[in-house]
Scaffold this active site. Structure first.
Site, short mmCIF file in Angstrom:
data_model
loop_
_atom_site.label_atom_id
_atom_site.label_comp_id
_atom_site.label_asym_id
_atom_site.label_seq_id
_atom_site.Cartn_x
_atom_site.Cartn_y
_atom_site.Cartn_z
N SER A 61 -9.05 -11.44 -11.11
CA SER A 61 -10.14 -12.23 -11.66
C SER A 61 -10.26 -13.57 -10.95
O SER A 61 -11.35 -13.98 -10.53
CB SER A 61 -9.92 -12.46 -13.16
OG SER A 61 -9.97 -11.25 -13.88
N ARG A 75 -10.64 -21.58 -13.98
CA ARG A 75 -10.31 -21.15 -15.35
C ARG A 75 -11.53 -21.23 -16.26
O ARG A 75 -11.73 -20.34 -17.11
CB ARG A 75 -9.19 -22.02 -15.91
CG ARG A 75 -7.84 -21.78 -15.29
CD ARG A 75 -6.95 -21.02 -16.22
NE ARG A 75 -5.61 -20.87 -15.69
CZ ARG A 75 -4.59 -20.36 -16.38
NH1 ARG A 75 -4.78 -19.97 -17.63
NH2 ARG A 75 -3.42 -20.24 -15.83
N HIS A 119 -13.78 -18.39 -15.34
CA HIS A 119 -13.15 -17.14 -15.80
C HIS A 119 -13.37 -16.94 -17.30
O HIS A 119 -13.50 -15.80 -17.77
CB HIS A 119 -11.66 -17.17 -15.47
CG HIS A 119 -10.88 -16.03 -16.00
ND1 HIS A 119 -10.08 -16.12 -17.12
CD2 HIS A 119 -10.78 -14.74 -15.58
CE1 HIS A 119 -9.51 -14.95 -17.36
NE2 HIS A 119 -9.92 -14.10 -16.43
#
Length: 210
Positions: free
Chosen positions: A14, A37, A40
């Protein structure tokens, strides 16, 4: 059905895809890790060109967490996304929205419970990490307290979401007049998952430097 089952591989793949697809060129190393992050957490790679960091945000965030400062959250949803085991100093995560005084204070002030909950932050606010992932009125109230000479956190993670007040509250934050380090996403988009992801990224950075 055939699909990836290993959590470590899922994370690596990812984050690798985010690095390939998002424009992260304007970010420093830790800023890029935080942006990855956040992206994501929501699947929107275009945020790479929209996230706004103050210059010292990443370093201030690491220092605050390593110093054991409390993390003040506007909602249980925001707090729930923070990985407690990753916090470098067993930092306390505080939510005051459900406190008994909140409803009474909101009624008395004619504002929202989220706004009143921020007033309950004041004893713990100096030097703290303020994380707002839901309520624009919480961010507005925090900025009012600071602008009025009240206590200030060391940094603000401002991701309130919605159609009324979200863009405006983040615009006030991004002007930077408070002198507090900040991270925000201009416009209507935001949410507790993004706000918590930013905290988790800072905590992960603390582990890599320890």
């Amino acid at each position: 059905m055939k699909y990836e089952r290993q959590p470590d591989r899922i994370y690596r793949q990812s984050f690798s895809l985010v690095r390939k697809e998002a424009d992260l060129r304007r970010f420093t190393g830790l800023q890029a890790d935080i942006a990855i992050r956040v992206i994501h957490s929501c699947g929107m790679v275009d945020l790479g060109s929209e996230l706004r960091f103050s210059a010292g945000f990443a370093d201030a965030g690491q220092q605050a967490l390593m110093n054991g400062t409390p993390i003040l959250c506007d909602s249980n949803m925001t707090a729930a996304g923070i990985i407690r085991a990753a916090l470098p100093a067993d930092n306390e995560v505080i939510v005051t929205l459900g406190h008994a005084e909140t409803n009474e204070m909101a009624a008395r002030s004619g504002s929202t419970r989220s706004s009143a909950a921020v007033d309950l932050w004041k004893p713990r606010l100096p030097g703290s990490v303020a994380v707002i992932g839901n309520a624009p009125t919480a961010l507005f109230r925090l900025l009012e307290i600071i602008d009025g000479g009240g206590p200030a956190p060391s940094l603000i993670i401002g991701f309130p979401v919605g159609f009324v007040g979200a863009a405006e509250s983040k615009q006030h934050l991004a002007v930077g007049r408070t002198g507090v380090e900040f991270l925000t996403l201009p416009g209507r988009r935001g949410g507790s998952a993004m706000a918590a992801a930013a905290v988790n990224a800072i905590a992960a950075g603390c582990q890599s430097t320890s």
